[in-house]
Design a protein around this motif. Structure first.
Motif, PDB file in Angstrom:
ATOM      1  N   TRP A 210      97.022  19.063  26.828  1.00  0.00           N
ATOM      2  CA  TRP A 210      96.033  18.217  26.165  1.00  0.00           C
ATOM      3  C   TRP A 210      96.457  16.743  26.216  1.00  0.00           C
ATOM      4  CZ3 TRP A 210      95.577  14.859  22.055  1.00  0.00           C
ATOM      5  CH2 TRP A 210      94.334  14.758  21.425  1.00  0.00           C
ATOM      6  N   GLY A 211      95.493  15.837  26.198  1.00  0.00           N
ATOM      7  CA  GLY A 211      95.814  14.412  26.001  1.00  0.00           C
ATOM      8  C   GLY A 211      95.988  13.630  27.279  1.00  0.00           C
ATOM      9  N   THR A 212      96.846  12.615  27.213  1.00  0.00           N
ATOM     10  CA  THR A 212      97.036  11.735  28.371  1.00  0.00           C
ATOM     11  C   THR A 212      97.330  12.498  29.658  1.00  0.00           C
ATOM     12  OG1 THR A 212      97.953  10.145  26.824  1.00  0.00           O
ATOM     13  CG2 THR A 212      98.169   9.621  29.142  1.00  0.00           C
ATOM     14  N   PRO A 213      98.220  13.512  29.652  1.00  0.00           N
ATOM     15  CA  PRO A 213      98.493  14.212  30.916  1.00  0.00           C
ATOM     16  C   PRO A 213      97.232  14.795  31.548  1.00  0.00           C
ATOM     17  CG  PRO A 213     100.076  14.855  29.254  1.00  0.00           C
ATOM     18  CD  PRO A 213      99.051  14.024  28.552  1.00  0.00           C
ATOM     19  N   PHE A 214      96.344  15.346  30.704  1.00  0.00           N
ATOM     20  CA  PHE A 214      95.130  15.951  31.243  1.00  0.00           C
ATOM     21  C   PHE A 214      94.267  14.894  31.929  1.00  0.00           C
ATOM     22  CE2 PHE A 214      90.701  17.290  31.028  1.00  0.00           C
ATOM     23  CZ  PHE A 214      90.768  18.569  31.544  1.00  0.00           C
ATOM     24  N   TYR A 215      94.038  13.791  31.225  1.00  0.00           N
ATOM     25  CA  TYR A 215      93.135  12.792  31.782  1.00  0.00           C
ATOM     26  C   TYR A 215      93.724  12.084  33.003  1.00  0.00           C
ATOM     27  CZ  TYR A 215      89.931  14.061  28.266  1.00  0.00           C
ATOM     28  OH  TYR A 215      89.067  14.811  27.530  1.00  0.00           O
ATOM     29  N   THR A 216      95.035  11.976  33.061  1.00  0.00           N
ATOM     30  CA  THR A 216      95.668  11.417  34.254  1.00  0.00           C
ATOM     31  C   THR A 216      95.492  12.354  35.432  1.00  0.00           C
ATOM     32  OG1 THR A 216      97.318  10.414  32.833  1.00  0.00           O
ATOM     33  CG2 THR A 216      97.828  10.512  35.160  1.00  0.00           C
ATOM     34  N   LYS A 217      95.693  13.646  35.167  1.00  0.00           N
ATOM     35  CA  LYS A 217      95.585  14.633  36.233  1.00  0.00           C
ATOM     36  C   LYS A 217      94.160  14.693  36.781  1.00  0.00           C
ATOM     37  CE  LYS A 217      96.930  19.395  37.227  1.00  0.00           C
ATOM     38  NZ  LYS A 217      97.968  19.271  38.235  1.00  0.00           N
ATOM     39  N   VAL A 218      93.201  14.589  35.885  1.00  0.00           N
ATOM     40  CA  VAL A 218      91.812  14.605  36.324  1.00  0.00           C
ATOM     41  C   VAL A 218      91.544  13.438  37.279  1.00  0.00           C
ATOM     42  CG1 VAL A 218      89.443  14.211  35.544  1.00  0.00           C
ATOM     43  CG2 VAL A 218      90.884  15.859  34.346  1.00  0.00           C
ATOM     44  N   GLN A 219      92.010  12.250  36.888  1.00  0.00           N
ATOM     45  CA  GLN A 219      91.784  11.069  37.731  1.00  0.00           C
ATOM     46  C   GLN A 219      92.441  11.203  39.095  1.00  0.00           C
ATOM     47  OE1 GLN A 219      92.468   7.017  36.288  1.00  0.00           O
ATOM     48  NE2 GLN A 219      92.551   7.928  34.264  1.00  0.00           N
ATOM     49  N   THR A 220      93.726  11.593  39.090  1.00  0.00           N
ATOM     50  CA  THR A 220      94.446  11.650  40.361  1.00  0.00           C
ATOM     51  C   THR A 220      93.918  12.768  41.253  1.00  0.00           C
ATOM     52  OG1 THR A 220      96.134  12.925  39.220  1.00  0.00           O
ATOM     53  CG2 THR A 220      96.588  10.609  39.535  1.00  0.00           C
ATOM     54  N   SER A 221      93.579  13.920  40.647  1.00  0.00           N
ATOM     55  CA  SER A 221      93.130  15.032  41.487  1.00  0.00           C
ATOM     56  C   SER A 221      91.731  14.760  42.050  1.00  0.00           C
ATOM     57  CB  SER A 221      93.159  16.336  40.703  1.00  0.00           C
ATOM     58  OG  SER A 221      92.285  16.247  39.608  1.00  0.00           O
ATOM     59  N   ALA A 222      90.860  14.151  41.243  1.00  0.00           N
ATOM     60  CA  ALA A 222      89.512  13.861  41.738  1.00  0.00           C
ATOM     61  C   ALA A 222      89.592  12.858  42.896  1.00  0.00           C
ATOM     62  CB  ALA A 222      88.639  13.308  40.621  1.00  0.00           C
ATOM     63  N   ALA A 223      90.532  11.911  42.799  1.00  0.00           N
ATOM     64  CA  ALA A 223      90.640  10.865  43.818  1.00  0.00           C
ATOM     65  C   ALA A 223      91.006  11.416  45.184  1.00  0.00           C
ATOM     66  CB  ALA A 223      91.664   9.827  43.380  1.00  0.00           C
ATOM     67  N   ILE A 224      91.665  12.584  45.224  1.00  0.00           N
ATOM     68  CA  ILE A 224      92.027  13.148  46.525  1.00  0.00           C
ATOM     69  C   ILE A 224      91.273  14.444  46.787  1.00  0.00           C
ATOM     70  CG2 ILE A 224      94.301  12.080  46.686  1.00  0.00           C
ATOM     71  CD1 ILE A 224      95.405  14.839  45.690  1.00  0.00           C
ATOM     72  N   GLY A 225      90.228  14.696  46.008  1.00  0.00           N
ATOM     73  CA  GLY A 225      89.384  15.862  46.259  1.00  0.00           C
ATOM     74  C   GLY A 225      89.993  17.187  45.859  1.00  0.00           C
ATOM     75  N   GLU A 226      90.987  17.154  44.957  1.00  0.00           N
ATOM     76  CA  GLU A 226      91.654  18.397  44.570  1.00  0.00           C
ATOM     77  C   GLU A 226      91.347  18.808  43.140  1.00  0.00           C
ATOM     78  OE1 GLU A 226      93.509  20.545  46.409  1.00  0.00           O
ATOM     79  OE2 GLU A 226      93.011  19.367  48.183  1.00  0.00           O
ATOM     80  N   GLY A 227      90.326  18.211  42.564  1.00  0.00           N
ATOM     81  CA  GLY A 227      89.972  18.558  41.188  1.00  0.00           C
ATOM     82  C   GLY A 227      89.318  19.924  41.114  1.00  0.00           C
ATOM     83  N   PRO A 228      89.071  20.416  39.889  1.00  0.00           N
ATOM     84  CA  PRO A 228      88.410  21.716  39.728  1.00  0.00           C
ATOM     85  C   PRO A 228      86.914  21.567  40.004  1.00  0.00           C
ATOM     86  CG  PRO A 228      88.720  20.686  37.605  1.00  0.00           C
ATOM     87  CD  PRO A 228      89.345  19.763  38.613  1.00  0.00           C
ATOM     88  N   ASP A 229      86.171  22.666  39.863  1.00  0.00           N
ATOM     89  CA  ASP A 229      84.716  22.590  40.030  1.00  0.00           C
ATOM     90  C   ASP A 229      84.060  22.162  38.729  1.00  0.00           C
ATOM     91  OD1 ASP A 229      84.838  23.463  42.701  1.00  0.00           O
ATOM     92  OD2 ASP A 229      85.101  25.518  42.012  1.00  0.00           O
ATOM     93  N   VAL A 230      84.653  22.595  37.619  1.00  0.00           N
ATOM     94  CA  VAL A 230      84.121  22.203  36.307  1.00  0.00           C
ATOM     95  C   VAL A 230      85.294  22.128  35.345  1.00  0.00           C
ATOM     96  CG1 VAL A 230      83.648  24.573  35.542  1.00  0.00           C
ATOM     97  CG2 VAL A 230      82.296  22.697  34.614  1.00  0.00           C
ATOM     98  N   MET A 231      85.173  21.267  34.329  1.00  0.00           N
ATOM     99  CA  MET A 231      86.277  21.132  33.369  1.00  0.00           C
ATOM    100  C   MET A 231      85.745  20.787  31.987  1.00  0.00           C
ATOM    101  SD  MET A 231      87.590  17.507  34.823  1.00  0.00           S
ATOM    102  CE  MET A 231      86.458  16.141  35.033  1.00  0.00           C
TER     103      MET A 231
END
Lengths: 292, 426
Positions: free
Chosen positions: B65-86
């Motif tokens: 939860w928290g900062t780690p989650f939102y950082t991971k979302v940003q970095t993963s989306a930027a390289i196309g590795e994010g989930p389908d829904v969150m």
């Protein structure tokens, strides 16, 4: 025998190639990128536009940046020299022991060093816990009441420094012990034949001969403590992050929390320069002293 | 023989094409729910997977939860590795939009699965928007509430005939009530008084009750006319600690323990602690009757800080979502909203109006008692600086918490906080 010089050079290059490549890709290239990033307004991810020195102007006007610099300097002052002196003192005591006793005591001092920082944090946070921490007994005996050490602003940095010394001095002890062992017993024997007392022996023999190790330990400590982050980050949770902020923590919060990659890189460059200047300066000064 | 091979080949091709037509969609799902609500969410996911057997399968992962989650979302989306829904806090939508981590969810897409603005409370729906475009669909509203110990309140004469507390509204009445409770308990009110979470939520509620403006339209934090209101809010919170009614410098977990152990008569905290109380009471370990009501109205009118868990689709760069996948994701979002009654067990108020207005929810306790919150909710200020684990939270830890504990005056705290946030915004 005729040596094929060109062949030798080729082999030499081949052998250092893996290192040069790794160094280039994992250190040099990111460093160049970081410096480049510091001239842009990039967010955490993706490119930004070139804004020249604007980040640097902003940094010099930034209250928070100076708080971080001050706190880092304070932390360095609280840890580097004490950690080195304590390491030396313990090493000298341990070196008097022999055989299994020495190994046992050494192991006891070295054990904390192998713990991960999160374990160290849990351990000390628990001991200092205001409701049931074991350290509250001595604290209330002295202060008259229980004190939430990591929530009391003026106690925060000294407390983290104390924990850090406890955690890391084992490594320094090892280095000093190796240094002490390399001093030939003959010198001590000659000194005792001359009726030198302990203090004289320490000042005239041990201290000068162990100086190169001391210079090394001081430099390693300086670089390490300038980069302090994990302990402060963990202990400050639920407390007051800003007044206790150190430089790496500021970089982290800028880049990862405030989405300011470019400005974060600027502060990182500042830290990089500080580390280089101070460690080179210190090492040169210490070496010069040792050679006199 | 040749004929046989031909038939075999043809039937294989046929089988393959049928398989393709009924291809099962795997939906990669990220959430940050690891507590009592995480357990309930996992049960919902399982139910979804069973109901959609052979069509859609959710593959869930729970992250920090928290900062780690939102950082991971940003970095993963930027390289196309994010989930389908969150899952996503609506208070963090401005950051997600600014950093380009969120994909827009169009009105047509939503209409296709029966979701629209009318099916949600207006403030809640708008919290998922940026510049009028939808980036997240609300799933719940969660807020802070006042937990109470019926036995202690009855002892102090503060329990009405309906079993609900009386005489708590108004800052002065509340103090008087705390004074009465002092007779039956050493720490009448427990709340987190160290760090950022509860202090922010209580402060923002008290500000909302006076119509204070945290962040003005022109980007000013605490416009002049709000400053006295903000100071009053902090002074009120500080008076609880100063009077010895609430514990000083207390961490979140300890504040919960003070209430569950029966020490404190009142406890201010999020609805997400409802499962804690329910489970303890069910095991017979609570030792007293408990209840929960909306936070009292200390000032002019009811208002309570609120945030929402919602669903968002990451803007995975370089990885276009297929229409089939998108349909599956939208089905997930609408199914969870339609089945959000179960989510109320985690203490939350369902965002989906048909569920919130259903008979089953109206009789679900204690949710029903505080479901008025959906209408009086004040959501976090819309700024990339605000929301869960944001610079605003840091500022609360730096200034409001110390002021609550008497380390600085309320006026100093607000002045410093204003200067600090303004500095970061410019």
């Amino acid at each position: 025998m005729i040596r094929n010089y060109r062949r030798e050079v080729a082999v030499a290059y081949l052998l250092i190639l893996p290192f040069v490549l790794t160094y280039g890709i994992l250190f040099l290239w990111p460093t160049i990128q970081m410096v480049y990033l510091s001239f842009t307004d990039a967010p955490l991810i993706g490119p930004g536009s070139w804004i020249g020195l604007e980040n640097y102007y902003e940094m010099f006007d930034d209250r928070r940046f100076w708080t971080a610099v001050r706190n880092t300097a304070y932390f360095v002052a609280l840890t580097v020299i004490p950690n080195t002196l304590i390491g030396l003192a313990i090493a000298m005591m341990v070196s008097r022991l022999k055989g299994w006793q020495q190994s046992l005591i050494l192991a006891m001092f070295f054990l904390p060093y192998i713990l991960p920082v999160s374990v160290v944090y849990r351990l000390w946070n628990w001991m200092f816990n205001i409701q049931f921490g074991i350290l509250q007994y001595p604290i209330s005996a002295i202060a008259g009441e229980n004190i939430n050490v990591f929530r009391t602003q003026w106690l925060f940095t000294p407390a983290v420094a104390l924990v850090t010394i406890w955690w890391t001095c084992g490594f320094n002890i090892l280095l000093f012990l190796a240094g002490l062992r390399s001093i030939s017993p003959d010198i001590y024997e000659a000194a005792s034949l001359d009726n030198a007392n302990r203090w004289t022996i320490f000042r005239r023999i041990t201290w000068p001969l162990i100086w190169p190790v001391t210079a090394l330990v001081l430099t390693i400590q300086l670089i390490l403590q300038l980069k302090i982050f994990d302990q402060v980050y963990l202990f400050v949770q639920g407390g007051r992050p800003d007044p206790s902020m150190v430089m790496v923590q500021y970089i982290y919060s800028l880049a990862f929390q405030k989405n300011q990659g470019g400005y974060g890189a600027t502060v990182a460059v500042a830290l990089f320069v500080i580390v280089i200047v101070f460690s080179v300066l210190q090492f040169q000064l210490l070496r010069a002293r040792g050679e006199k | 023989m040749q004929k046989f091979i031909k038939i075999a080949l043809l039937s294989t091709v046929a089988a393959l094409s049928i398989g393709a037509a009924q291809a099962q969609e795997n939906v990669v799902w990220w959430d940050f729910l690891s507590g009592g609500d995480g357990v309930r969410m996992k049960a919902l996911i399982e139910q979804f997977n069973t109901e959609h057997e052979g069509e859609i399968t959710i593959q869930p992962t729970t992250l920090e939860w928290g900062t780690p989650f939102y950082t991971k979302v940003q970095t993963s989306a930027a390289i196309g590795e994010g989930p389908d829904v969150m899952t996503y806090h609506l208070s963090r939508v401005p950051l997600g939009v600014e950093s380009g981590a969120l994909a827009e969810i169009s009105t047509e897409d939503l209409a296709g699965v029966g979701l629209s603005a009318d099916t949600f409370a207006a403030a809640n729906w708008e919290a998922g928007q940026s510049d009028g475009k939808q980036y997240a669909v609300p799933f719940d509203i969660h807020s802070i509430i006042l937990y109470y110990n019926k036995d202690k309140l009855a002892e102090a004469g503060l329990l009405g005939e309906d079993g609900k507390p009386t005489g708590l509204d108004g800052a002065e009445n509340f103090m008087a009530a705390l004074e009465k409770l002092k007779a039956v308990s050493d720490t009448p009110l427990s709340l987190q008084t160290s760090g950022d979470g509860t202090p922010w939520r209580v402060f923002y509620s008290l500000l909302g009750q006076q119509d204070g403006v945290f962040l003005g339209e022109d980007g000013t934090f605490f416009p002049d006319e709000t400053i006295p209101k903000a100071v009053k809010a902090v002074e009120t919170m500080a008076s609880w600690v100063e009077g010895g009614y609430a514990p000083a410098l207390t961490e979140y977990e300890n504040s919960v323990a003070l209430f569950t152990s029966g020490e404190s008569a009142l406890h201010m905290n999020g609805v997400w602690e409802v499962p804690t109380m329910t489970d303890l009471a069910a095991k017979g370990e609570l030792g007293f009757e408990w209840g929960a009501i909306a936070i009292p109205t200390f000032f002019d009118h009811p208002a309570t800080w609120a945030d929402s868990h919602g669903f968002a689709i990451p803007n995975n760069v370089g990885k276009e979502m297929t229409p089939e996948k998108k349909a599956a994701v939208l089905e997930v979002i609408s199914w969870f909203n339609e089945n959000s009654l179960a989510w109320a067990d985690a203490g939350h108020i369902p965002a989906y109006s048909p569920t919130r207005e259903s008979e089953e929810f109206k009789t679900k306790e204690p949710n029903a008692t505080y479901s008025i919150l959906a209408d009086t909710a004040v959501f976090d200020p819309k700024s990339p600086l605000a929301g869960v684990a944001s610079p605003v939270y840091d500022a609360v830890a730096n200034y409001i918490s110390p002021a609550m504990n008497g380390e600085m005056t309320a006026q100093e705290a607000i002045d410093e906080m204003k200067a600090d946030l303004q500095d970061q915004a410019d």
